[in-house]
Enzyme design. Structure first.
Site, PDB file in Angstrom:
ATOM      1  N   ASP A 195      -0.568  20.064 -41.303  1.00  0.00           N
ATOM      2  CA  ASP A 195      -0.215  19.129 -42.328  1.00  0.00           C
ATOM      3  C   ASP A 195      -1.615  18.369 -42.906  1.00  0.00           C
ATOM      4  O   ASP A 195      -2.575  18.390 -42.216  1.00  0.00           O
ATOM      5  CB  ASP A 195       0.862  17.963 -42.159  1.00  0.00           C
TER       6      ASP A 195
HETATM    7  C1  NOJ Z   1       1.436  15.939 -46.829  1.00  0.00           C
HETATM    8  C2  NOJ Z   1       2.837  16.446 -46.747  1.00  0.00           C
HETATM    9  O1  NOJ Z   1       3.480  15.836 -45.442  1.00  0.00           O
HETATM   10  C3  NOJ Z   1       3.229  17.915 -46.841  1.00  0.00           C
HETATM   11  O2  NOJ Z   1       4.590  18.149 -46.881  1.00  0.00           O
HETATM   12  C4  NOJ Z   1       2.475  18.470 -48.010  1.00  0.00           C
HETATM   13  O3  NOJ Z   1       2.958  19.710 -48.038  1.00  0.00           O
HETATM   14  C5  NOJ Z   1       1.117  18.330 -47.933  1.00  0.00           C
HETATM   15  N1  NOJ Z   1       0.647  16.801 -47.935  1.00  0.00           N
HETATM   16  C6  NOJ Z   1       0.379  19.155 -49.100  1.00  0.00           C
HETATM   17  O4  NOJ Z   1       0.470  18.465 -50.106  1.00  0.00           O
END
Ligand code: NOJ
Length: 737
Positions: free
Chosen positions: A280
């Site tokens: 993430d």
């Molecule tokens: C953080 C989020 O937790 C995740 O779900 C998302 O896909 C990513 N950022 C990218 O934007």
């Protein structure tokens, strides 16, 4: 016929295996040509959010890095023009390895569908798959190869803002929805021009953050993990999901990004998963503040060892992985394995044949303006609305009413109907509820409109004007709820009531003696006890998307008979959270709400929720009768069938979601009182009857025992058929030998 099918299946499997081998060979060949730096480049994902903005700091070097083969994927770039330009830079790199463009296409690209939790309330797998299909078509036509969806985190705490992005609280429903969404995004075979890679996220247990506070730690038994939180991920993997994303949380003390247990033992080991895992956002780097890694190089080493293949915006791999390999701290084989997984997907998408194949301006124009997409969005939105309450047939409304008062902060909202995670917001194109009402009522109907307050509702100064407007009307509709940015990532709330004084606005209108029908828009379950007690009718609409206003008006005026059922429990108070229908029994069960002394109960609230999982009303009525089991007992490994009659007892055609719950009353471990194990959504004409049946097999009775082995134990089982988890209409028992 059977032999023909079997032959076809064999041929398809053989063809797929040959294709896999051919890609494997190409990947190996390319890998042999790559330098260590180029390999690490494939594992680096860079955000392009500021790409076209003023070049500053590290962004200045993005194109240079791409030309040097130091980037494998980008997120947050979109559109044919932009993706072409950036892919062209990748084509100047030594080995011309195409970039993967990824984006959070969560519930639509240009055409916005209801937020995922809302869609989940449809319990309609075809509708959910269609929504993902259209999102993929539009995104693919805009140069996107990969979406960071579906979020398959089971979530039982509505304080957590991200409940909006998932399928709610239930493992079985969540698993079915995970499959539908993956197939919708990817189709059955990646490589088509309208298919994009999906990503099952967030691996794992992110939805169980302590106290519903986003990014918080998770501590749970391995049984809970395997039984409740992992199955939707397994369902996504079985459906062929191309990628996984790990999660921000620590699980039992180990940040998921650094968890070999999750990523190596379970995902790539037990499940034999062949796709790749993206971290993430900066979650590799965040293992430092977690207190799990000393510094960025340590974090990079821990993440790659644990099985995180691609580093999203963490700059840990790009800065340190090569040195770790050169210093002997990370084996080249680990890096090769991660690179192989990523290159495989690039081949599968056809990007080596044509890196620009997703970037065609004419296709982009045509697909983004396809009128059938809006029609589908309206249909999916109608299916996602949940009629929570309807006394004295307060709904549907009379479209010929003389005067309808439409009151409330969200009555004419547009941007809010899109909800969170909008990648191409086009609020001007959204149909507000007021627009929808206008196009449904008779030309002679007068609409009086008053906001009362804005969504934050910090002042009651305009309440009197709203009450005055309502006093002139024969029908009063109040539209309240959260603003779009109150749910989603980093939007945890300790108070999940209606924002500000919105509840008081209802009280003011109700005090004037009018019957106030309430529409509630939100990304999570809210608590609204005064409305639940006093309003004759409540329609919960989530954030219903581009066509939301039309869809809601379709239900309000009876053009569509509501069929949604809650995919998540609505508590009475924050004090009941976390809450789920699927609870364990205790040694002191509360059998009588009037006698709570020394029982597992509250002294200031019933145990029951305000609205239970699976609840949702219709404008017609359904009767359940004639439950029958095909046998009184089941052999181990056998099956039995439960059937019953469902009848439409009302005057309108309507759909009912019939729900199958099972319970193992005595086992080697205490089992939940109820577990959803099947459902069907059935359309019946007035007076029509249908025999409905479910097959029960040993797999549906199995649970993870204290050795973490999945086993069904012999003994008695309870079968329950319900219209909601708290409305069990038929019951039976059987034995498994
Ligand atoms: C953080 C989020 O937790 C995740 O779900 C998302 O896909 C990513 N950022 C990218 O934007």
């Amino acid at each position: 016929m059977k032999t023909l099918l079997a032959t076809c299946l064999l041929l398809t499997t053989a063809f797929a295996a040959a294709q896999d081998k051919a890609i494997d060979r190409k990947v190996d060949e390319l890998l042999r040509k790559m330098t260590l730096e180029e390999k690490v480049g494939q594992l680096h994902q860079l955000s392009g959010r500021e790409f076209t903005g003023p070049a500053s700091g590290k962004h200045v070097n993005k194109l240079a890095d791409i030309r040097a083969g130091r980037v494998g994927s980008m997120l947050n770039v979109k559109g044919v023009a932009e993706t072409r330009e950036i892919q062209a830079a990748a084509m100047q790199s030594r080995l011309k390895i195409p970039l993967l463009f990824s984006l959070d296409v969560i519930h639509g690209y240009k055409t916005v569908f209801p937020v995922p939790l809302g869609e989940s309330a449809s319990w309609d797998m075809a509708a959910i798959e269609l929504s993902a299909r259209i999102a993929a078509r539009e995104a693919a036509a805009s140069g996107i190869h990969w979406t960071f969806a579906p979020m398959v985190d089971v979530a039982r705490d509505p304080r957590w803002g991200r409940v909006m992005e998932g399928a709610g609280e239930d493992t079985y429903l969540g698993s079915r929805i995970a499959t539908a969404r993956v197939l919708g995004f990817q189709t059955r075979q990646l490589g088509g021009l309208d298919a994009i890679m999906a990503c099952a996220k967030h691996f794992a247990a992110y939805g169980a953050a302590v106290a519903g506070r986003d990014y918080n730690a998770v501590d749970m038994s391995l049984q809970q993990l395997h039984e409740v939180y992992l199955p939707p991920f397994k369902a996504a993997a079985d459906a062929g999901v191309a990628t996984f994303m790990n999660s921000f949380n620590s699980l039992n003390g180990v940040p998921a990004t650094g968890s070999s247990y999750l990523q190596r033992d379970i995902l790539k080991g037990q499940w034999k998963y062949k796709g790749f895992v993206v971290s993430d956002w900066a979650s590799v780097k965040e293992m430092v503040p977690h207190g799990f890694a000393n510094d960025l190089p340590d974090a990079a080493g821990k993440a790659i060892h644990a099985g995180s293949d691609m580093d999203m915006e963490g700059y840990a791999y790009t800065a340190h992985l090569a040195k770790l390999v050169q210093g002997g701290k990370v084996k080249m084989a680990l890096v090769d394995d991660a690179v192989r997984r990523i290159l495989y997907k690039k081949f599968e998408l056809g990007l080596f044949d044509d890196p620009f194949r997703f970037s065609d301006a004419k296709r982009e124009h045509d697909v983004l303006n396809d009128p059938s997409h809006r029609q589908a969005a309206r249909d999916v939105a109608r299916k996602s609305l949940v009629l929570l309450k309807n006394e004295n047939a307060a709904l549907p409304l009379d479209r010929k009413a003389k005067t309808i008062a439409v009151i409330g902060p969200l009555a004419d909202a547009r941007r809010d109907l899109e909800g969170g995670w909008i990648v191409k917001s086009d609020a001007d194109n959204v149909v507000s509820l007021l627009d929808g009402i206008r196009s449904h009522v008779s030309p002679d109907t007068k609409l009086v409109v008053a906001k009362g307050c804005d969504t934050a509702c910090t002042s009651d100064k305009d309440f009197a004007a709203a009450v005055a407007a309502a006093s002139t009307a024969d029908t009063v509709l109040l539209v309240v709820g959260e603003s779009w940015d109150m749910s989603g990532e980093a939007k945890s709330r300790t108070d999940i009531g209606l924002p500000g004084l919105q509840g008081k606005l209802f009280d003011a209108l109700a005090a004037s003696g009018k019957q106030v029908v309430v529409v509630i828009m939100a990304g999570r379950p809210l608590i609204f006890n005064n409305i639940a007690d006093k309003a004759p009718a409540i329609l919960y609409t989530w954030f219903a998307g581009t066509e939301g206003g039309n869809a809601i008006a379709d239900v309000l005026f009876g053009d569509y008979n509501p069929s949604g059922k809650l995919p998540i429990t609505f508590p009475r108070s924050v004090g009941q959270i976390p809450i789920s229908y699927s609870q364990y029994n205790t040694g002191r069960p509360l059998l009588d709400e009037k006698n709570v002394v020394y029982k597992s109960a509250y002294i200031d609230s019933p145990n029951t929720p305000r609205y239970a999982f699976g609840h949702g009303l219709s404008y017609t009525g359904f009767a359940y009768s004639d439950l029958a089991l095909s046998a009184a007992s089941m052999a181990p490994g056998g099956k039995l069938t439960v059937s019953f009659t469902l009848s439409n007892t009302g005057k309108r055609a309507g759909e009912e979601v019939v729900q199958l719950y099972l319970n193992d009353p005595v086992a080697s471990l205490v089992r939940p009182l109820k577990e959803l194990k099947g459902f069907q959504k059935i359309m019946l004409q007035p007076g029509e009857q249908r025999t409905v049946s479910f097959t029960i097999d040993a797999g549906m009775l199995a649970f993870y025992n204290d050795k973490l082995a999945l086993r069904a134990e012999p003994g008695d089982f309870n079968v329950m058929i319900g219209s909601a988890s708290d409305a069990i209409r038929l019951k039976a028992k059987f034995r498994m030998e």
